[in-house]
Design a protein around this motif. Structure first.
Motif, PDB file in Angstrom:
ATOM      1  N   MET A  44       0.928  -0.983   0.010  1.00 65.72           N
ATOM      2  CA  MET A  44      -0.190  -0.173  -0.057  1.00 65.72           C
ATOM      3  C   MET A  44       1.034   1.242   0.007  1.00 65.72           C
ATOM      4  O   MET A  44       2.065   1.151   0.186  1.00 65.72           O
ATOM      5  N   PRO A  45       0.350   2.262  -0.365  1.00 65.17           N
ATOM      6  CA  PRO A  45       1.521   3.470  -0.167  1.00 65.17           C
ATOM      7  C   PRO A  45       2.101   3.689   1.017  1.00 65.17           C
ATOM      8  O   PRO A  45       1.264   3.750   2.157  1.00 65.17           O
ATOM      9  N   GLY A  46       3.571   3.602   1.214  1.00 67.11           N
ATOM     10  CA  GLY A  46       4.097   3.592   2.194  1.00 67.11           C
ATOM     11  C   GLY A  46       4.260   2.384   2.965  1.00 67.11           C
ATOM     12  O   GLY A  46       4.907   2.675   4.165  1.00 67.11           O
ATOM     13  N   VAL A  47       3.755   1.343   2.578  1.00 71.19           N
ATOM     14  CA  VAL A  47       3.669   0.143   3.282  1.00 71.19           C
ATOM     15  C   VAL A  47       4.045  -1.027   2.340  1.00 71.19           C
ATOM     16  O   VAL A  47       3.872  -1.045   1.457  1.00 71.19           O
ATOM     17  N   TYR A  48       5.088  -1.791   3.030  1.00 66.48           N
ATOM     18  CA  TYR A  48       5.300  -3.181   2.546  1.00 66.48           C
ATOM     19  C   TYR A  48       5.431  -4.098   3.575  1.00 66.48           C
ATOM     20  O   TYR A  48       6.285  -3.844   4.342  1.00 66.48           O
ATOM     21  N   HIS A  49       4.524  -5.181   3.391  1.00 62.97           N
ATOM     22  CA  HIS A  49       4.550  -6.093   4.576  1.00 62.97           C
ATOM     23  C   HIS A  49       4.734  -7.431   3.871  1.00 62.97           C
ATOM     24  O   HIS A  49       4.186  -7.541   3.013  1.00 62.97           O
ATOM     25  N   THR A  50       5.507  -8.425   4.403  1.00 60.91           N
ATOM     26  CA  THR A  50       5.635  -9.791   3.967  1.00 60.91           C
ATOM     27  C   THR A  50       5.427 -10.936   5.119  1.00 60.91           C
ATOM     28  O   THR A  50       5.887 -10.641   6.282  1.00 60.91           O
ATOM     29  N   GLY A  51       4.390 -11.673   4.963  1.00 63.34           N
ATOM     30  CA  GLY A  51       4.221 -12.682   5.988  1.00 63.34           C
ATOM     31  C   GLY A  51       3.037 -12.341   6.839  1.00 63.34           C
ATOM     32  O   GLY A  51       2.664 -11.274   7.135  1.00 63.34           O
ATOM     33  N   LYS A  52       2.458 -13.478   7.003  1.00 65.45           N
ATOM     34  CA  LYS A  52       1.175 -13.380   7.946  1.00 65.45           C
ATOM     35  C   LYS A  52       1.332 -12.763   9.168  1.00 65.45           C
ATOM     36  O   LYS A  52       0.360 -11.880   9.567  1.00 65.45           O
ATOM     37  N   GLU A  53       2.369 -12.698   9.861  1.00 62.88           N
ATOM     38  CA  GLU A  53       2.838 -12.081  11.147  1.00 62.88           C
ATOM     39  C   GLU A  53       3.011 -10.621  11.241  1.00 62.88           C
ATOM     40  O   GLU A  53       2.485  -9.626  11.836  1.00 62.88           O
ATOM     41  N   GLN A  54       3.539 -10.123   9.737  1.00 66.16           N
ATOM     42  CA  GLN A  54       3.667  -8.706   9.756  1.00 66.16           C
ATOM     43  C   GLN A  54       2.154  -8.055   9.500  1.00 66.16           C
ATOM     44  O   GLN A  54       1.896  -6.866   9.826  1.00 66.16           O
ATOM     45  N   VAL A  55       1.175  -8.944   8.757  1.00 67.22           N
ATOM     46  CA  VAL A  55      -0.019  -8.550   8.396  1.00 67.22           C
ATOM     47  C   VAL A  55      -0.758  -8.113   9.814  1.00 67.22           C
ATOM     48  O   VAL A  55      -1.320  -7.352  10.205  1.00 67.22           O
ATOM     49  N   ARG A  56      -0.651  -9.436  10.678  1.00 70.62           N
ATOM     50  CA  ARG A  56      -1.210  -9.392  11.969  1.00 70.62           C
ATOM     51  C   ARG A  56      -0.746  -8.070  12.920  1.00 70.62           C
ATOM     52  O   ARG A  56      -1.511  -7.458  13.337  1.00 70.62           O
ATOM     53  N   ALA A  57       0.588  -7.898  12.775  1.00 73.80           N
ATOM     54  CA  ALA A  57       1.117  -6.832  13.662  1.00 73.80           C
ATOM     55  C   ALA A  57       0.480  -5.430  12.991  1.00 73.80           C
ATOM     56  O   ALA A  57       0.432  -4.458  13.984  1.00 73.80           O
ATOM     57  N   PHE A  58       0.462  -5.397  11.780  1.00 77.59           N
ATOM     58  CA  PHE A  58       0.005  -4.127  11.308  1.00 77.59           C
ATOM     59  C   PHE A  58      -1.417  -3.844  11.894  1.00 77.59           C
ATOM     60  O   PHE A  58      -1.691  -2.649  12.197  1.00 77.59           O
ATOM     61  N   PHE A  59      -2.267  -4.841  11.933  1.00 75.70           N
ATOM     62  CA  PHE A  59      -3.818  -4.768  12.252  1.00 75.70           C
ATOM     63  C   PHE A  59      -3.833  -4.572  13.690  1.00 75.70           C
ATOM     64  O   PHE A  59      -4.689  -3.774  13.946  1.00 75.70           O
ATOM     65  N   ALA A  60      -3.197  -5.274  14.295  1.00 70.13           N
ATOM     66  CA  ALA A  60      -3.035  -5.100  15.847  1.00 70.13           C
ATOM     67  C   ALA A  60      -2.682  -3.755  16.064  1.00 70.13           C
ATOM     68  O   ALA A  60      -3.481  -2.922  16.995  1.00 70.13           O
ATOM     69  N   GLY A  61      -1.690  -3.248  15.611  1.00 69.45           N
ATOM     70  CA  GLY A  61      -1.135  -1.905  15.861  1.00 69.45           C
ATOM     71  C   GLY A  61      -2.299  -0.668  15.596  1.00 69.45           C
ATOM     72  O   GLY A  61      -2.711   0.050  16.142  1.00 69.45           O
ATOM     73  N   GLY A  62      -2.863  -1.029  14.056  1.00 73.15           N
ATOM     74  CA  GLY A  62      -3.899  -0.200  13.851  1.00 73.15           C
ATOM     75  C   GLY A  62      -5.211  -0.169  14.638  1.00 73.15           C
ATOM     76  O   GLY A  62      -5.960   0.814  14.811  1.00 73.15           O
ATOM     77  N   PHE A  63      -5.537  -1.258  14.999  1.00 76.41           N
ATOM     78  CA  PHE A  63      -6.849  -1.386  15.906  1.00 76.41           C
ATOM     79  C   PHE A  63      -6.758  -0.740  17.315  1.00 76.41           C
ATOM     80  O   PHE A  63      -7.540  -0.390  18.081  1.00 76.41           O
ATOM     81  N   ALA A  64      -5.385  -0.824  17.699  1.00 76.28           N
ATOM     82  CA  ALA A  64      -5.168  -0.143  19.007  1.00 76.28           C
ATOM     83  C   ALA A  64      -4.972   1.401  18.861  1.00 76.28           C
ATOM     84  O   ALA A  64      -5.042   2.000  19.916  1.00 76.28           O
ATOM     85  N   GLY A  65      -4.798   1.792  17.580  1.00 70.25           N
ATOM     86  CA  GLY A  65      -4.571   3.265  17.397  1.00 70.25           C
ATOM     87  C   GLY A  65      -5.432   3.884  16.490  1.00 70.25           C
ATOM     88  O   GLY A  65      -6.821   3.802  16.675  1.00 70.25           O
ATOM     89  N   ARG A  66      -5.126   4.339  15.126  1.00 70.68           N
ATOM     90  CA  ARG A  66      -5.824   5.302  14.338  1.00 70.68           C
ATOM     91  C   ARG A  66      -7.050   4.359  13.698  1.00 70.68           C
ATOM     92  O   ARG A  66      -7.965   5.026  13.026  1.00 70.68           O
ATOM     93  N   LEU A  67      -6.834   2.922  13.751  1.00 70.94           N
ATOM     94  CA  LEU A  67      -8.003   2.096  12.949  1.00 70.94           C
ATOM     95  C   LEU A  67      -8.989   1.952  14.004  1.00 70.94           C
ATOM     96  O   LEU A  67     -10.062   1.238  13.712  1.00 70.94           O
ATOM     97  N   LYS A  68      -8.986   2.237  15.356  1.00 73.82           N
ATOM     98  CA  LYS A  68      -9.849   1.762  16.302  1.00 73.82           C
ATOM     99  C   LYS A  68     -11.021   2.114  15.973  1.00 73.82           C
ATOM    100  O   LYS A  68     -11.444   3.323  15.650  1.00 73.82           O
ATOM    101  N   GLY A  69     -12.075   1.073  16.196  1.00 76.00           N
ATOM    102  CA  GLY A  69     -13.530   1.471  15.668  1.00 76.00           C
ATOM    103  C   GLY A  69     -13.904   1.455  14.303  1.00 76.00           C
ATOM    104  O   GLY A  69     -15.126   1.798  13.898  1.00 76.00           O
ATOM    105  N   SER A  70     -13.022   1.512  13.387  1.00 72.02           N
ATOM    106  CA  SER A  70     -13.249   1.718  12.134  1.00 72.02           C
ATOM    107  C   SER A  70     -13.689   0.365  11.160  1.00 72.02           C
ATOM    108  O   SER A  70     -13.804  -0.842  11.953  1.00 72.02           O
TER     109      SER A  70
END
Length: 135
Positions: A44-70
């Motif tokens: 995605m713009p400014g993002v490059y993740h490889t592997g299931k664990e990086q995807v999980r960590a990205f969303f876990a961080g997002g849901f704890a922050g800027r994506l909370k309730g989205s």
């Protein structure tokens, strides 16, 4: 394409994407990660993740922050299979922040999803999105 015309595989692929959006609405990073292949890539713009664990960590961080309730909305624009065990879906959608009824034009994206079924289960192997240019 109408739902009556969907094949079993088309339904299964759509179920993976619907599962992702349900997990997103629930703020469930593990539920999202379960839908990705072990060696998946996300671009995605400014993002490059490889592997299931990086995807999980990205969303876990997002849901704890800027994506909370989205939540996310998405509409398939094209859908095709490459053989029996690979599918490509092109979609358009975006992220709804709490209290929003529609995605602002500036946050709309077009996305390409690549799904594969190497061991009998459809999983996301690659995802890419970019702004639609609207707004």
């Amino acid at each position: 394409m109408t739902s009556a015309a969907l094949t079993t595989d088309e339904t299964a692929v759509r179920d993976v994407l619907d599962g992702l959006y349900a997990a997103w609405a629930a703020g469930d990073a593990d539920g999202i990660a379960r839908l990705y292949a072990q060696d998946a890539t996300v671009v995605m713009p400014g993002v490059y993740h490889t592997g299931k664990e990086q995807v999980r960590a990205f969303f876990a961080g997002g849901f704890a922050g800027r994506l909370k309730g989205s939540s996310a909305v998405d509409e398939s624009r094209s859908f095709r299979f490459l053989g029996d065990d690979a599918a490509i879906v092109v979609s358009e959608g975006g992220i709804l922040m709490p209290g929003e009824a529609t995605v602002p034009a500036g946050r709309m994206v077009r996305a390409t999803w690549v799904l594969a079924r190497p061991d009998g289960e459809w999983l996301i192997t690659a995802y890419h999105n970019c702004p639609t240019g609207a707004g």
